[in-house]
Design an enzyme around this catalytic site. Structure first.
Site, short mmCIF file in Angstrom:
data_model
loop_
_atom_site.label_atom_id
_atom_site.label_comp_id
_atom_site.label_asym_id
_atom_site.label_seq_id
_atom_site.Cartn_x
_atom_site.Cartn_y
_atom_site.Cartn_z
N SER A 27 -5.53 -4.65 -15.26
CA SER A 27 -6.83 -4.03 -15.00
C SER A 27 -6.81 -2.56 -15.43
CB SER A 27 -7.18 -4.12 -13.51
OG SER A 27 -6.19 -3.44 -12.73
N ASP B 32 1.87 -7.38 -15.20
CA ASP B 32 1.28 -6.84 -13.97
C ASP B 32 1.91 -7.55 -12.79
OD1 ASP B 32 -1.60 -5.13 -13.63
OD2 ASP B 32 -0.89 -6.18 -11.85
N ASP C 4 7.34 -7.16 -11.20
CA ASP C 4 7.46 -5.97 -10.36
C ASP C 4 8.43 -5.05 -11.09
OD1 ASP C 4 8.20 -4.00 -8.53
OD2 ASP C 4 8.39 -5.37 -6.84
N ASN D 240 2.72 2.11 -17.86
CA ASN D 240 1.44 2.44 -17.24
C ASN D 240 1.40 2.10 -15.75
OD1 ASN D 240 -1.65 2.81 -17.27
ND2 ASN D 240 -1.43 0.66 -16.67
N TYR E 64 2.42 10.99 -5.50
CA TYR E 64 1.87 10.68 -6.82
C TYR E 64 2.09 11.83 -7.80
CZ TYR E 64 -1.57 8.86 -10.19
OH TYR E 64 -2.21 8.37 -11.31
N LYS F 273 4.32 11.64 -11.24
CA LYS F 273 3.71 11.89 -12.55
C LYS F 273 4.31 13.12 -13.22
CE LYS F 273 0.82 8.42 -12.70
NZ LYS F 273 0.98 7.33 -13.68
#
Length: 249
Positions: A17, A38, A64, A90, A154, A158
Protein backbone atom coordinates in the site's frame (compact mmCIF):
# COMPACT_ATOMS: atom_id res chain seq x y z
CA UNK A 1 13.95 10.84 -20.29
CA UNK A 2 14.70 7.17 -20.93
CA UNK A 3 15.46 5.37 -17.67
CA UNK A 4 16.36 2.08 -19.36
CA UNK A 5 15.09 -0.14 -16.56
CA UNK A 6 13.54 -2.79 -18.77
CA UNK A 7 14.39 -6.27 -17.57
CA UNK A 8 15.62 -5.17 -14.16
CA UNK A 9 14.26 -6.93 -11.09
CA UNK A 10 13.02 -4.64 -8.33
CA UNK A 11 12.17 -5.62 -4.77
CA UNK A 12 10.14 -3.09 -2.79
CA UNK A 13 9.48 -3.78 0.89
CA UNK A 14 6.25 -2.51 2.38
CA UNK A 15 4.76 -2.30 -1.10
CA UNK A 16 1.27 -3.54 -0.35
CA UNK A 17 0.00 0.00 0.00
CA UNK A 18 0.90 3.69 -0.02
CA UNK A 19 4.25 4.89 -1.31
CA UNK A 20 5.53 1.34 -1.69
CA UNK A 21 2.62 0.31 -3.91
CA UNK A 22 3.00 3.38 -6.08
CA UNK A 23 6.72 2.71 -6.39
CA UNK A 24 5.99 -0.86 -7.49
CA UNK A 25 3.74 0.43 -10.26
CA UNK A 26 6.22 3.10 -11.35
CA UNK A 27 9.11 0.65 -11.64
CA UNK A 28 6.87 -1.85 -13.41
CA UNK A 29 5.83 0.82 -15.90
CA UNK A 30 9.52 1.46 -16.55
CA UNK A 31 9.95 -2.20 -17.46
CA UNK A 32 11.00 -3.82 -14.19
CA UNK A 33 9.87 -7.21 -12.97
CA UNK A 34 8.58 -6.46 -9.48
CA UNK A 35 8.72 -8.41 -6.24
CA UNK A 36 6.02 -7.03 -3.97
CA UNK A 37 6.82 -7.59 -0.31
CA UNK A 38 4.67 -6.76 2.68
CA UNK A 39 3.88 -8.20 6.09
CA UNK A 40 0.20 -7.88 5.17
CA UNK A 41 -0.63 -10.83 2.93
CA UNK A 42 -3.86 -9.37 1.59
CA UNK A 43 -2.36 -6.09 0.39
CA UNK A 44 0.78 -7.77 -0.96
CA UNK A 45 -1.18 -10.22 -3.10
CA UNK A 46 -3.65 -7.54 -4.20
CA UNK A 47 -0.86 -5.24 -5.38
CA UNK A 48 0.82 -8.06 -7.31
CA UNK A 49 -2.51 -9.07 -8.84
CA UNK A 50 -3.21 -5.47 -9.86
CA UNK A 51 0.23 -5.24 -11.46
CA UNK A 52 -0.31 -8.43 -13.42
CA UNK A 53 -3.76 -7.25 -14.50
CA UNK A 54 -2.07 -4.14 -15.89
CA UNK A 55 0.24 -6.32 -17.96
CA UNK A 56 3.31 -6.27 -15.72
CA UNK A 57 5.44 -9.08 -14.29
CA UNK A 58 4.98 -9.26 -10.55
CA UNK A 59 5.00 -11.69 -7.64
CA UNK A 60 4.01 -11.23 -4.00
CA UNK A 61 6.03 -12.51 -1.06
CA UNK A 62 4.81 -12.00 2.49
CA UNK A 63 7.72 -11.01 4.70
CA UNK A 64 8.51 -9.56 8.11
CA UNK A 65 11.72 -7.68 7.30
CA UNK A 66 12.93 -7.95 10.91
CA UNK A 67 13.17 -11.76 10.62
CA UNK A 68 16.34 -13.05 8.97
CA UNK A 69 14.79 -16.32 7.85
CA UNK A 70 11.85 -14.55 6.21
CA UNK A 71 14.16 -12.16 4.37
CA UNK A 72 16.19 -15.15 3.14
CA UNK A 73 12.98 -16.73 1.83
CA UNK A 74 12.00 -13.45 0.14
CA UNK A 75 15.31 -13.19 -1.70
CA UNK A 76 15.18 -16.87 -2.62
CA UNK A 77 11.74 -16.43 -4.20
CA UNK A 78 13.04 -13.48 -6.23
CA UNK A 79 15.50 -15.83 -7.93
CA UNK A 80 12.60 -16.85 -10.18
CA UNK A 81 13.24 -13.56 -11.95
CA UNK A 82 17.00 -14.02 -11.98
CA UNK A 83 18.04 -12.08 -8.89
CA UNK A 84 17.45 -8.60 -7.53
CA UNK A 85 18.91 -5.53 -9.24
CA UNK A 86 17.03 -2.82 -7.34
CA UNK A 87 16.16 -2.88 -3.64
CA UNK A 88 13.83 -0.26 -2.20
CA UNK A 89 13.84 -0.38 1.62
CA UNK A 90 10.45 1.19 2.18
CA UNK A 91 8.96 -0.85 5.05
CA UNK A 92 8.15 1.20 8.11
CA UNK A 93 5.51 1.91 10.72
CA UNK A 94 4.66 4.70 13.13
CA UNK A 95 3.88 4.29 16.81
CA UNK A 96 3.86 7.86 18.01
CA UNK A 97 4.01 9.09 21.58
CA UNK A 98 6.05 11.33 23.80
CA UNK A 99 9.20 9.60 25.01
CA UNK A 100 8.18 9.63 28.69
CA UNK A 101 5.10 7.60 27.75
CA UNK A 102 6.62 5.48 24.97
CA UNK A 103 6.83 1.75 25.60
CA UNK A 104 9.94 -0.25 24.85
CA UNK A 105 7.90 -2.27 22.36
CA UNK A 106 6.88 0.90 20.49
CA UNK A 107 10.52 1.96 20.28
CA UNK A 108 11.84 -1.44 19.22
CA UNK A 109 9.20 -2.20 16.61
CA UNK A 110 9.55 1.14 14.80
CA UNK A 111 13.36 1.24 14.85
CA UNK A 112 13.71 -2.45 13.98
CA UNK A 113 11.46 -2.31 10.93
CA UNK A 114 13.20 0.80 9.60
CA UNK A 115 16.83 -0.01 10.40
CA UNK A 116 17.10 -3.73 11.01
CA UNK A 117 14.86 -4.29 8.01
CA UNK A 118 17.14 -2.23 5.77
CA UNK A 119 20.18 -4.05 7.19
CA UNK A 120 18.80 -7.56 6.65
CA UNK A 121 17.38 -6.91 3.19
CA UNK A 122 20.48 -5.08 1.97
CA UNK A 123 22.81 -7.75 3.32
CA UNK A 124 20.75 -10.45 1.63
CA UNK A 125 20.72 -8.90 -1.86
CA UNK A 126 24.17 -7.34 -2.04
CA UNK A 127 26.16 -10.50 -2.90
CA UNK A 128 24.22 -10.98 -6.15
CA UNK A 129 24.52 -7.28 -6.99
CA UNK A 130 28.25 -7.46 -6.35
CA UNK A 131 28.55 -10.47 -8.64
CA UNK A 132 26.68 -8.60 -11.41
CA UNK A 133 28.68 -5.44 -10.64
CA UNK A 134 25.48 -3.43 -10.85
CA UNK A 135 22.87 -2.62 -8.27
CA UNK A 136 20.72 0.02 -6.66
CA UNK A 137 19.76 0.30 -2.99
CA UNK A 138 17.26 3.06 -2.29
CA UNK A 139 16.23 3.72 1.30
CA UNK A 140 13.01 5.58 2.08
CA UNK A 141 13.84 7.99 4.89
CA UNK A 142 11.66 10.98 5.86
CA UNK A 143 11.72 14.69 6.55
CA UNK A 144 11.09 13.52 10.12
CA UNK A 145 14.82 12.78 10.38
CA UNK A 146 15.12 16.39 11.54
CA UNK A 147 12.91 15.51 14.51
CA UNK A 148 9.19 15.67 15.23
CA UNK A 149 7.67 15.86 18.71
CA UNK A 150 6.07 12.56 19.59
CA UNK A 151 8.23 10.70 17.07
CA UNK A 152 11.55 10.07 18.78
CA UNK A 153 11.48 6.44 17.62
CA UNK A 154 10.50 7.23 14.01
CA UNK A 155 12.83 10.23 13.73
CA UNK A 156 15.74 8.22 15.12
CA UNK A 157 15.09 5.38 12.68
CA UNK A 158 14.79 7.64 9.65
CA UNK A 159 17.88 9.66 10.64
CA UNK A 160 19.80 6.42 11.15
CA UNK A 161 18.80 5.35 7.66
CA UNK A 162 20.69 8.35 6.24
CA UNK A 163 23.89 7.30 8.04
CA UNK A 164 23.34 3.75 6.86
CA UNK A 165 22.98 5.03 3.29
CA UNK A 166 26.21 7.03 3.38
CA UNK A 167 28.27 4.24 4.91
CA UNK A 168 26.94 1.57 2.57
CA UNK A 169 27.51 3.77 -0.48
CA UNK A 170 31.20 3.96 0.43
CA UNK A 171 31.43 0.20 0.86
CA UNK A 172 29.68 -0.74 -2.37
CA UNK A 173 30.68 1.88 -4.92
CA UNK A 174 33.56 -0.16 -6.32
CA UNK A 175 31.10 -2.89 -7.30
CA UNK A 176 28.95 -0.64 -9.46
CA UNK A 177 26.32 -0.33 -6.75
CA UNK A 178 24.86 3.01 -5.75
CA UNK A 179 23.08 3.60 -2.45
CA UNK A 180 20.81 6.58 -1.90
CA UNK A 181 17.93 7.72 0.25
CA UNK A 182 14.71 9.53 -0.52
CA UNK A 183 13.20 11.66 2.24
CA UNK A 184 9.50 12.38 1.66
CA UNK A 185 7.69 15.27 3.24
CA UNK A 186 3.92 15.25 3.77
CA UNK A 187 2.60 12.83 1.16
CA UNK A 188 -1.12 12.36 0.60
CA UNK A 189 -1.35 8.58 0.61
CA UNK A 190 -4.77 6.87 0.68
CA UNK A 191 -4.19 6.06 4.34
CA UNK A 192 -3.51 9.71 5.10
CA UNK A 193 -6.63 10.82 3.24
CA UNK A 194 -8.74 8.42 5.29
CA UNK A 195 -7.76 9.97 8.63
CA UNK A 196 -10.76 11.58 10.35
CA UNK A 197 -8.83 14.82 10.89
CA UNK A 198 -7.28 14.84 7.39
CA UNK A 199 -8.70 18.24 6.37
CA UNK A 200 -7.20 20.02 9.36
CA UNK A 201 -3.94 18.14 8.96
CA UNK A 202 -3.78 19.04 5.27
CA UNK A 203 -4.43 22.72 5.94
CA UNK A 204 -1.80 22.93 8.68
CA UNK A 205 0.82 21.04 6.63
CA UNK A 206 0.19 23.01 3.44
CA UNK A 207 0.84 26.27 5.27
CA UNK A 208 4.38 25.05 6.03
CA UNK A 209 5.26 23.92 2.51
CA UNK A 210 6.97 26.61 0.40
CA UNK A 211 5.55 25.35 -2.92
CA UNK A 212 2.04 25.68 -1.49
CA UNK A 213 0.74 22.14 -2.03
CA UNK A 214 1.29 18.67 -0.64
CA UNK A 215 2.99 15.76 -2.34
CA UNK A 216 1.48 12.68 -3.94
CA UNK A 217 2.96 9.13 -3.87
CA UNK A 218 4.05 9.61 -7.50
CA UNK A 219 6.43 12.36 -6.39
CA UNK A 220 8.32 9.78 -4.36
CA UNK A 221 8.13 6.95 -6.89
CA UNK A 222 9.45 9.25 -9.62
CA UNK A 223 12.49 10.07 -7.47
CA UNK A 224 13.05 6.38 -6.76
CA UNK A 225 12.86 5.47 -10.46
CA UNK A 226 15.38 8.18 -11.32
CA UNK A 227 17.85 6.98 -8.68
CA UNK A 228 17.38 3.39 -9.86
CA UNK A 229 18.37 4.25 -13.41
CA UNK A 230 21.72 4.68 -15.12
CA UNK A 231 20.83 8.34 -15.58
CA UNK A 232 21.72 8.67 -11.88
CA UNK A 233 24.85 6.50 -12.10
CA UNK A 234 27.10 9.15 -10.49
CA UNK A 235 24.76 9.85 -7.58
CA UNK A 236 25.50 7.81 -4.48
CA UNK A 237 25.45 8.33 -0.73
CA UNK A 238 23.01 11.21 -0.98
CA UNK A 239 19.53 11.95 0.36
CA UNK A 240 16.99 13.43 -2.03
CA UNK A 241 14.45 15.52 -0.15
CA UNK A 242 11.01 15.41 -1.78
CA UNK A 243 9.32 17.84 0.56
CA UNK A 244 8.14 20.81 -1.48
CA UNK A 245 10.92 22.85 0.11
CA UNK A 246 9.99 22.08 3.71
CA UNK A 247 12.71 20.76 5.96
CA UNK A 248 12.32 21.26 9.70
CA UNK A 249 9.45 22.91 11.52
Amino acid sequence: MELNLKGRVALITGSGSGIGRDTAFKLAEEGCMVVVSDINADTAHQTAEDLRSAGHSAMAVVCDVTKEEEVAHLVSRAQQYGGIDILVNNAGIVKDGYLTKMTEQAWDSVVDIILKGAFLCSRAVLPQMMEKRWGRVINISSRSLFGNPGQTNYSAGKAGLVGFTRALAQEQGRYGITVNAVAPGFIMTPGMRNLPHFSKLQEAATAKVPVGFLGEPRDISNAVAFLASDVARYISGTTVFVTGGRYSG
